[in-house]
Structure formats: C-alpha cells, structure tokens
Design an enzyme around this catalytic site. Sequence first.
Site, PDB file in Angstrom:
ATOM      1  N   LEU A 154      38.897  71.676  96.813  1.00  0.00           N
ATOM      2  CA  LEU A 154      38.253  72.406  97.906  1.00  0.00           C
ATOM      3  C   LEU A 154      38.175  71.530  99.157  1.00  0.00           C
ATOM      4  O   LEU A 154      37.097  71.181  99.635  1.00  0.00           O
ATOM      5  CB  LEU A 154      36.864  72.877  97.482  1.00  0.00           C
ATOM      6  CG  LEU A 154      36.184  73.915  98.386  1.00  0.00           C
ATOM      7  CD1 LEU A 154      36.940  75.240  98.321  1.00  0.00           C
ATOM      8  CD2 LEU A 154      34.726  74.105  97.993  1.00  0.00           C
ATOM      9  N   GLY A 155      39.351  71.189  99.685  1.00  0.00           N
ATOM     10  CA  GLY A 155      39.425  70.466 100.948  1.00  0.00           C
ATOM     11  C   GLY A 155      39.535  71.438 102.109  1.00  0.00           C
ATOM     12  O   GLY A 155      39.112  72.589 102.015  1.00  0.00           O
ATOM     13  N   ARG A 156      40.139  70.988 103.198  1.00  0.00           N
ATOM     14  CA  ARG A 156      40.265  71.846 104.382  1.00  0.00           C
ATOM     15  C   ARG A 156      41.040  73.121 104.057  1.00  0.00           C
ATOM     16  O   ARG A 156      40.620  74.224 104.408  1.00  0.00           O
ATOM     17  CB  ARG A 156      40.977  71.088 105.508  1.00  0.00           C
ATOM     18  CG  ARG A 156      40.199  69.938 106.117  1.00  0.00           C
ATOM     19  CD  ARG A 156      41.008  69.363 107.283  1.00  0.00           C
ATOM     20  NE  ARG A 156      40.359  68.224 107.898  1.00  0.00           N
ATOM     21  CZ  ARG A 156      40.573  66.947 107.537  1.00  0.00           C
ATOM     22  NH1 ARG A 156      41.417  66.698 106.555  1.00  0.00           N
ATOM     23  NH2 ARG A 156      39.952  65.966 108.147  1.00  0.00           N
ATOM     24  N   ILE A 157      42.191  72.961 103.395  1.00  0.00           N
ATOM     25  CA  ILE A 157      42.999  74.140 103.069  1.00  0.00           C
ATOM     26  C   ILE A 157      42.279  75.003 102.047  1.00  0.00           C
ATOM     27  O   ILE A 157      42.265  76.235 102.147  1.00  0.00           O
ATOM     28  CB  ILE A 157      44.390  73.711 102.565  1.00  0.00           C
ATOM     29  CG1 ILE A 157      45.155  72.977 103.672  1.00  0.00           C
ATOM     30  CG2 ILE A 157      45.186  74.929 102.098  1.00  0.00           C
ATOM     31  CD1 ILE A 157      46.470  72.365 103.219  1.00  0.00           C
ATOM     32  N   ARG A 234      51.307  70.663  95.533  1.00  0.00           N
ATOM     33  CA  ARG A 234      52.477  69.886  95.128  1.00  0.00           C
ATOM     34  C   ARG A 234      52.912  70.352  93.748  1.00  0.00           C
ATOM     35  O   ARG A 234      52.083  70.623  92.879  1.00  0.00           O
ATOM     36  CB  ARG A 234      52.157  68.386  95.087  1.00  0.00           C
ATOM     37  CG  ARG A 234      52.023  67.737  96.456  1.00  0.00           C
ATOM     38  CD  ARG A 234      53.376  67.664  97.157  1.00  0.00           C
ATOM     39  NE  ARG A 234      53.314  66.919  98.410  1.00  0.00           N
ATOM     40  CZ  ARG A 234      53.096  67.463  99.592  1.00  0.00           C
ATOM     41  NH1 ARG A 234      52.912  68.768  99.680  1.00  0.00           N
ATOM     42  NH2 ARG A 234      53.072  66.713 100.676  1.00  0.00           N
ATOM     43  N   ASP A 258      54.818  78.024  95.760  1.00  0.00           N
ATOM     44  CA  ASP A 258      55.515  77.582  96.969  1.00  0.00           C
ATOM     45  C   ASP A 258      56.052  76.163  96.799  1.00  0.00           C
ATOM     46  O   ASP A 258      56.751  75.664  97.667  1.00  0.00           O
ATOM     47  CB  ASP A 258      54.565  77.632  98.172  1.00  0.00           C
ATOM     48  CG  ASP A 258      55.255  77.336  99.489  1.00  0.00           C
ATOM     49  OD1 ASP A 258      56.387  77.822  99.683  1.00  0.00           O
ATOM     50  OD2 ASP A 258      54.671  76.606 100.327  1.00  0.00           O
ATOM     51  N   GLU A 263      61.580  69.801  93.350  1.00  0.00           N
ATOM     52  CA  GLU A 263      62.224  70.580  94.410  1.00  0.00           C
ATOM     53  C   GLU A 263      63.180  69.718  95.227  1.00  0.00           C
ATOM     54  O   GLU A 263      62.961  68.507  95.379  1.00  0.00           O
ATOM     55  CB  GLU A 263      61.170  71.220  95.306  1.00  0.00           C
ATOM     56  CG  GLU A 263      60.205  70.273  95.975  1.00  0.00           C
ATOM     57  CD  GLU A 263      59.063  71.017  96.674  1.00  0.00           C
ATOM     58  OE1 GLU A 263      58.872  70.750  97.868  1.00  0.00           O
ATOM     59  OE2 GLU A 263      58.392  71.838  96.035  1.00  0.00           O
ATOM     60  N   HIS A 281      58.947  76.258  99.501  1.00  0.00           N
ATOM     61  CA  HIS A 281      58.012  75.347 100.174  1.00  0.00           C
ATOM     62  C   HIS A 281      57.918  75.657 101.670  1.00  0.00           C
ATOM     63  O   HIS A 281      58.245  74.829 102.529  1.00  0.00           O
ATOM     64  CB  HIS A 281      58.413  73.891  99.965  1.00  0.00           C
ATOM     65  CG  HIS A 281      57.241  72.953 100.075  1.00  0.00           C
ATOM     66  ND1 HIS A 281      57.083  71.852  99.277  1.00  0.00           N
ATOM     67  CD2 HIS A 281      56.157  72.968 100.895  1.00  0.00           C
ATOM     68  CE1 HIS A 281      55.959  71.226  99.599  1.00  0.00           C
ATOM     69  NE2 HIS A 281      55.384  71.884 100.587  1.00  0.00           N
ATOM     70  N   VAL A 282      57.427  76.836 101.971  1.00  0.00           N
ATOM     71  CA  VAL A 282      57.357  77.299 103.359  1.00  0.00           C
ATOM     72  C   VAL A 282      55.919  77.476 103.852  1.00  0.00           C
ATOM     73  O   VAL A 282      55.687  78.106 104.880  1.00  0.00           O
ATOM     74  CB  VAL A 282      58.131  78.627 103.531  1.00  0.00           C
ATOM     75  CG1 VAL A 282      59.612  78.428 103.271  1.00  0.00           C
ATOM     76  CG2 VAL A 282      57.566  79.726 102.619  1.00  0.00           C
TER      77      VAL A 282
END
Length: 323
Positions: A154-157, A234, A258, A263, A281-282
């Site tokens: 639960l960080g910024r993203i 990741r 994603d 990859e 990964h977009v």
Amino acid sequence: MSEFDLLMPAFLTDFLVDGLSKNHTLHKLWEAPDPAAKISAVKDRVRALISGGIGRFKVTADFIAQFPNLEAIFHMGVGYDLVDAAYAGAHGIIVTNTPGVLDEDVADIAMALLLDATRQIPQSDAFLRSGKWLTGTYPLTATLRGRTMGILGLGRIGKAIAKRAEAFDLKIAYHGRTQQAGVAYPYYATPIALAAACDVLMVVAPGGAETKHIVNKAVLEALGPDGILINVARGSLVDEAALIEALQTGKILAAGLDVFEFEPKVPQALIDCQNTVLLPHVGSATHYTRQAMAQLVIDNVASWTSGKGPLTPVAETPWQRLN
C-alpha cells in the site's frame, strides 16, 4: 550547473536524450558498435549513469565498478530493481528513481485489468469480432459486486488503486512490511492471511530479492476459486509456475497481468490460459507519464550537478544517511 559526462546504456526516450544532451555530454552506449571499447574510452570521465526500462539493462555491481569517478545513477522508473542500489550506496554513489509521477496511469491500468479479467472484456470482444454473436450470446461472467480487494503493497500506487476501488464499492484490505498509521483499511500480517480475506489480490509491492515469489502456491490457494489476481508491480513477485497451475486447475478464477517474471518472454502456457488478460508492461506507457518520468530524471540530474543534492533518492542512497 556544471557539465557532466553521462552514460546511458540503453535508449529510453527521445525527450530524455534531448533534455540531458542540452547541458551535458551524453554517451549513448546502445549506439556503440563495440560497447566494451566505448566504456573503456569514457569510463574515467563518466560521472553518472542513466538507467531505466524493464529488462533492458541491469546496472550490476560489476558494471558500476567500471567507472572510478561515478557519483550517481539516475533511474527512470519507480521500481529500481535493475540497479544494484545496495552496492551503489555502499560505495558512496547516489541512486534516484521517479516516484509519484506515474501513480495515476498505473492505477488506471490496474483497475482496467481487474474489469477486463472479471467481465472477460477481451474475450467478449474477440467473440464479437469472430462473428460468433450472430449465432449465440456470450456466456455470463463474474462480477465485482460484493468483492474485497487485498492490496499487497500500500504505497503511492496502492493508495491510488484503493481510491479507485472505493468508487467501485469494493472493500479494501492490505499487507505490507508494517502496518501504516492513519490507514483505516484492515491490515493483515502475511500475504496468505490477506489472500484468505479477499477475492481480488492486487500486487503493487516493490520487486527485488525480498519479495521474489511472495505470491506463491499457498497464497494462490488461499485466494480461492473465485479469486482474481492482478499484478502491475514486478513479475518476480509471482511464482509463474504456481500461477499457471492455479489458472489451469481452477484454484483461482482469473488473472490480469501487466508484468512477467522473465519479460518480454511470457510462458506459452500462460498465453494459452483463457482466463487471463495479458499486457506488455504498459502501466506507465502514456505520452504524458513517460515525459513526466523523463523530466524528473532531468531535474534530478540538474539538482545534483548544481550541488543541491538529489530530489528523489532511494532508500539505499548514502545521501539520506549523511543528512
């Protein structure tokens, strides 16, 4: 601002190349016919590296050690597991990343993947395009109604995703290294406990050795047959072999990914799973966000070379220990 010799191992964006080239000598390693010879010719002059991308170029300890006058590594990306930041920090080399500027676009993709995986949007699109709608209706799908989203990291993203999830009336829970003060969401001490308490597992934790395969067979089994896994962090965080087995056998309902462990190589067995949505990964791949990321790299370089210090140093950087 003093002019620096910078070395960029792999191409990132034209905006970044042009922005750095205005005030500094930028050595473009990807253009060199003989990269080793190029490094040998400029290694004593290079004072900073410009890294970034996913799976493009690993800035290892051995690579860093080639540059005796290296002061900094400026990384374009919020995740910097491609950079041996621990080695850099131990040798007095600053490392920066680009947090904050990509949160919204990645959070958007995370919710898009959740909707796609739950409602089978790519599959129903293919159903229509193949002409099958002319002879029958598309089968009913799962729903987001009544679901609980467990956010792993639960960080910024993660918080940006939670904000969006609340608008969908999803309940929120989370797991991280520590419980966060001032966060009202329920906290679970382990990934398994979080997975057992939710039916959407949203993976947004940092990459690296500490989190490798944090989503393993046991976590997927705890998520359960109605569970949906979304990973925008990741690929290394998820045991892909265990995920494929869980998808094939119905141990979980679906996955939206994603990112992938190796990859751009994606296992054919994962591609063959009909209950997946797979993106290359977009998450941050919009013109707006990639320019913002590049600009933050340029700003970090400008701040460092003018003697003001880094704007966004990473946790392993010596700068934080000295202040």
